[in-house]
Scaffold this active site. Structure first.
Site, mmCIF file in Angstrom:
data_model
loop_
_atom_site.group_PDB
_atom_site.id
_atom_site.type_symbol
_atom_site.label_atom_id
_atom_site.label_comp_id
_atom_site.label_asym_id
_atom_site.label_seq_id
_atom_site.Cartn_x
_atom_site.Cartn_y
_atom_site.Cartn_z
ATOM 1 N N CYS A 6 -33.789 72.537 -18.964
ATOM 2 C CA CYS A 6 -33.517 71.591 -17.876
ATOM 3 C C CYS A 6 -34.689 71.569 -16.901
ATOM 4 O O CYS A 6 -35.132 70.500 -16.456
ATOM 5 C CB CYS A 6 -32.239 71.983 -17.141
ATOM 6 N N ASP A 416 -46.975 101.706 -4.396
ATOM 7 C CA ASP A 416 -47.230 101.784 -2.959
ATOM 8 C C ASP A 416 -47.157 103.255 -2.550
ATOM 9 O O ASP A 416 -46.415 104.037 -3.133
ATOM 10 C CB ASP A 416 -46.175 100.976 -2.209
#
Length: 706
Positions: A6, A416
């Site tokens: 779609c 991190d």
């Protein structure tokens, strides 16, 4: 939109417009469009509607609307369909329970399921048909309606509506029979199963875009101006001066005009040590003033603030991801028309060979029913449900099926530092000085608002004449002794031995606090953000999965290298600003790496969204969690390896399920076309194929930690 095809159809339709470049994201249900001035925005909406879908233009580009709750309507359809289909299934499968006129009760129960419960599939199938396309919705709609319509024919025009009718299970239909067979349980159960899959998919999708909403809610709601008036933050203009007291959030980006203190920037930078600010220093909106009254002049408001820019980075990174092309939808684009052609061919073949219309139509219906992709529709949601359920038990949250494809190819994991590899909290790690150091300095620091001071605070000795020197340190009288703790500018220059201790601490990226009493510097207290006890083991586990670890931080290079050496990481990228983290991830991807990112702060959100796979530490901010693909609830970095293993196992199970579902169709459709399967047996075989898919998915419940 009901599948990735779609999104592709809408994207193609938009890109056909002159002067338009568009990308459509199925997961977030958004189109990112760049268009020339000559293009009216209304034409974009018209193009989407011409493709059979609906679209709205955002009222404010920087204030994304929350997605509608699609799951509520689906949940209602699913619950009612399940309640109505279950007794029909029991009656059809247990002949001894088939009382007189039971078939009419089955019709009354199943008809709402097929028509109302299956309406989302029928509506999507009709929209696809109008545009010459076919998806899994088409086959679901055709299969369930064929079973229901044939049952209507058998009940009203055949012999199935007679009072004493009982269902029989002939393995091979006999020529001339079939008008006394109904397949209501097939229509109802297939619809219910597929509604369940669609519901769980919609529930996962609904979380898309929540990161942006969370980002925009981080800032202050109102602010006190210098003249004493309190106004909403939205009413601020560039140049306005406002007051920020200790404990308050900075309302917007600005420059300090008067006052001194410390600002906790961790919300944006992820770093635990507050930044000392003096007149002339820049501060960012949504950060927290942890000490000292500040007067700030606004330098940026609204969409120009650092927080708004990070929000745009997250949105851009999310929309930049290509829509996931699900295997089931890709194959169904060819599979569905082929099945319909085979069913029509079966009908024509048997009519051409002289068989009765009943036998020919029974064989054609068998083809449609046995090809109806119940197992195909269950392949992904069942494995995802079991995998995510087991993950939740282990503190590992998978935020949707799109995540799984990424885990298979990941070869680099970016970590991190603060809050991920380290605890994110300042701790006292060393004391160089006499035994009474902590007895004297600890009580003094109890009165400090600075995080470095809190790391040292302790003891219960009486403190008098306490003075806080913003940006320099504290002093006071502890048990009759005048004590000073802070920088050399306040405490004085240390002797050679202690000066070396200061240099050693700073070389490792740690903070050194000088302590003086009796008129001289007598001790050095070393404070640092300590490495989590499990981080080294976690890095080893990630290496064992074939991943290359990289430490990424906004902290200084010395601190980053010291932490990396402690946990066994060779590659370090330090002193990176929040916006730069996403650029680092993009740079690694440009080198051909498939990157996973592990982080916990707002500053990590753009990088988490940019990465091929984002993993958020659950102890971090909601923004980081919403921008990620996987959440590690426990905050233990070892869970990152477990999350990747679980995701890969879930993806492997989905692929096995899809293989079985398609293999079942390939083997069974010829039998049905040859007239060797009664539609009832076809429905039973379809149910058994679904059970096999569910059983395979349930094996994920045995997944354990490494």
């Amino acid at each position: 939109m009901t599948c990735a095809s779609c999104a592709n159809r809408i994207e193609r339709r938009l890109n056909k417009l002159d002067g338009v470049s568009a990308t459509v994201n199925y997961a977030t249900e958004k189109a990112r469009v760049e268009y020339e001035d000559s293009v009216e925005p209304g034409r974009l909406v018209e193009a989407v509607e011409a493709a059979g879908y609906h679209a709205t233009l955002p009222a404010l580009p920087d204030a994304p609307a929350a997605p509608g709750d699609e799951t509520s309507a689906l949940r209602q359809r699913l619950m009612l369909s399940a309640l109505l289909s279950l007794p029909v299934l029991v009656l059809a499968m247990i002949p001894s329970l088939q009382f007189d006129n039971w078939q009419w009760l089955s019709l009354a129960l199943v008809s709402p399921v097929v028509v109302w419960g299956g309406w989302p599939f029928h509506r999507a199938a009709w929209a696809n048909l109008r545009h010459g396309a076919a998806t899994m919705d088409t086959l679901i709609s055709v299969g369930t309606l064929a079973a229901w319509l044939w049952s209507l024919y058998a009940l009203f025009l055949g012999d199935a509506g007679m009072s004493g009718m009982r269902m029989t299970f002939d393995l091979i239909p006999r020529s001339g029979e079939g008008a006394n067979q109904i397949y209501l349980e097939t229509a109802g159960v297939v619809t219910t199963f597929l509604l369940a899959g669609r519901y769980f998919e919609a529930r996962a999708k609904r979380r898309a875009g929540a990161a942006l909403t969370a980002l925009l809610e981080l800032g202050a709601k109102d602010v006190e101006l210098l003249d004493g008036r309190r106004v909403p933050v939205a009413g601020l203009a560039v140049g306005d001066r406002f007051i920020v007291r200790p404990g308050e959030k900075v309302a917007t980006d600005g420059v300090v005009e008067s006052g001194a203190g410390a600002v906790d920037m961790s919300m944006l930078t992820g770093e635990s040590v507050p930044v000392e600010v003096q007149p002339g220093a820049s501060v960012a909106g949504a950060t927290v003033n942890v000490g000292g009254r500040l007067v700030v002049r606004a330098s940026a408001v609204g969409a120009d603030t650092a927080l708004a820019r990070i929000a745009r980075l997250v949105e851009a990174a999310q929309n930049g991801k290509a829509p996931v092309q699900r295997l089931a939808d890709r194959i169904s684009g060819v599979f569905v028309p082929v099945v319909i052609v085979l069913a029509l061919g079966t009908l024509g073949f048997w009519l051409g060979t002289g068989e009765t219309a009943t036998f020919a139509f029974t064989a054609a219906v068998s083809v449609l029913i046995i090809a109806c992709p119940c197992a195909l529709g269950l392949a992904t949601p069942t494995a995802l449900m079991v995998g995510t359920g087991r993950g939740a038990q282990l503190g590992l949250l998978i935020n949707g099926p799109e995540v799984l494809e990424s885990t298979r190819a990941v070869d680099t994991v970016v970590l991190d530092k603060t809050g991920t590899v380290t605890t994110g909290r300042m701790s006292l790690v060393d004391v160089v000085g006499p035994e009474e150091t902590l007895r004297l300095v600890g009580p003094l620091e109890r009165f400090s608002e600075h995080p470095v001071g809190r790391a040292i605070a302790g003891g219960d000795a009486e403190v008098t004449d306490f003075v806080n020197h913003a940006g320099l340190g504290v002093e006071g009288v502890v048990g009759g002794t005048h004590v000073v703790a802070g920088r050399a500018a306040l405490a004085g220059d240390p002797p050679a031995a202690l000066a070396q201790a200061v240099r050693d601490a700073e070389a490792q990226g740690r903070t050194a606090v000088l302590a003086a009493w009796d008129g001289a510097v007598r001790a050095v207290l070393v404070v640092a953000d300590t490495v989590k006890p499990t981080s080294r083991e976690a890095v080893a586990s990630l290496r064992a999965l074939g991943l290359r670890p990289v430490l990424l931080t906004g902290d200084n290079a010395a601190t980053a290298r010291a932490v990396a050496a402690e946990v066994g990481i060779d590659e370090v990228i330090a002193e990176v600003l929040p916006a730069g983290k996403a650029e680092v991830i993009a740079g690694l991807q440009a080198e051909g790496r498939v990157v996973a990112m592990v982080g916990d702060g707002v500053n990590d959100a753009p990088a988490l969204a940019q990465a091929d796979l984002g993993l958020a530490i659950g102890t971090g901010t909601d923004v980081a969690i919403e921008a990620s693909d996987l959440t590690l609830v426990s905050g233990d970095l070892r869970s990152a390896a477990d999350a990747i293993r679980l995701s890969r196992a879930t993806l492997r199970t989905i692929r096995q399920n899809l293989g079985w579902a398609f293999g079942y169709n390939v083997a069974a459709i010829p039998l049905a076309a040859l007239g060797l399967l009664n539609p009832v047996i076809a429905g039973l075989a379809m149910a058994l194929s679904s059970l096999s898919v569910v059983g395979n998915a349930l094996r994920l419940r045995r997944f354990g930690r490494s």
